[in-house]
Design a protein around this motif. Structure first.
Motif, short mmCIF file in Angstrom:
data_model
loop_
_atom_site.label_atom_id
_atom_site.label_comp_id
_atom_site.label_asym_id
_atom_site.label_seq_id
_atom_site.Cartn_x
_atom_site.Cartn_y
_atom_site.Cartn_z
N SER A 97 0.64 -1.34 0.04
CA SER A 97 0.03 -0.14 -0.12
C SER A 97 0.96 1.09 0.02
O SER A 97 0.48 2.44 -0.62
CB SER A 97 -0.92 0.08 1.12
N ALA A 112 -7.35 -2.30 4.78
CA ALA A 112 -7.30 -3.55 4.21
C ALA A 112 -8.35 -4.20 3.98
O ALA A 112 -8.77 -4.85 3.13
CB ALA A 112 -5.87 -3.91 4.40
N LEU A 144 -11.41 -2.65 2.60
CA LEU A 144 -11.38 -2.93 0.95
C LEU A 144 -11.53 -4.42 0.38
O LEU A 144 -12.07 -4.46 -0.58
CB LEU A 144 -9.93 -2.23 0.43
N THR A 177 -10.12 -4.16 -3.77
CA THR A 177 -8.71 -4.25 -3.02
C THR A 177 -7.91 -3.65 -3.94
O THR A 177 -6.72 -3.16 -3.65
CB THR A 177 -8.26 -5.91 -3.35
N LEU A 217 -6.19 -0.47 -2.72
CA LEU A 217 -4.98 -0.34 -1.50
C LEU A 217 -3.51 -0.52 -2.13
O LEU A 217 -2.83 -0.08 -1.46
CB LEU A 217 -5.04 -1.94 -0.79
N ILE A 275 -1.90 -9.47 -1.09
CA ILE A 275 -2.68 -8.77 0.16
C ILE A 275 -3.64 -9.89 0.86
O ILE A 275 -3.64 -9.72 2.00
CB ILE A 275 -3.73 -7.83 -0.83
#
Length: 164
Positions: A51, A65, A68, A74, A77, A95
């Protein structure tokens, strides 16, 4: 932290040391440490790298995180400076692994051997559970908020020492 406690795989201490944004909840609150404590810290670090953001104070990267991820946004991020030069499926996997590492309960987190295998593999990953230190703000004016949403019951007191 592993160096500090030697060859112990778990234990309890009254002397909690470290940086709060990286400490596992069970260690920061109760002084309980295990091999899964370092996994939590690694997950935070992984999310920070992807990120380009730090996990601190009211800018809780773990909460961002998770939100999202659950909202299937996502992509938001990922740091814009690396977005064009990365392979998106790999970043989404990183992630996902980061969220698995920061799960609330230590037994839900993978060990580091499994983390390495998940980062380098292509097999399906389990769905992450709620992260530790998740702070959800419920706002009646916000249409998506609901009284049925779950909140973390983590409570922590931080004492700041000042010199005279």
């Amino acid at each position: 932290m592993a160096r500090m406690f030697g060859d112990q795989s778990e234990g309890n201490t009254k002397r909690v040391v470290g940086t709060y944004g990286y400490m596992a909840p069970e260690y920061a609150i109760y002084g309980l440490f295990s091999i899964k404590s370092d996994v939590f810290s690694f997950g935070v670090l992984l999310l920070e790298i992807i990120s380009g953001k730090k996990n601190r104070g009211h800018h809780n990267l773990i909460e961002l995180a998770w939100r999202l991820w659950t909202e299937e946004r996502t992509l938001e991020l990922i740091d814009t400076s690396v977005e064009d030069s990365c392979i998106l499926p790999e970043i989404f996997r990183f992630i996902h692994v980061g969220l698995l590492c920061v799960q609330q309960l230590p037994h839900d987190r993978p060990n580091m051997l499994l983390v390495v295998m998940m980062l380098s593999g292509e097999s399906a990953l389990p769905h992450p559970k709620q992260p530790g230190f998740l702070i959800e703000v419920h706002n009646e004016a916000h249409p998506s908020s609901s009284k049925n949403e779950s909140c973390s019951a983590n409570k922590m007191t931080v004492t700041l020492l000042e010199a005279r």
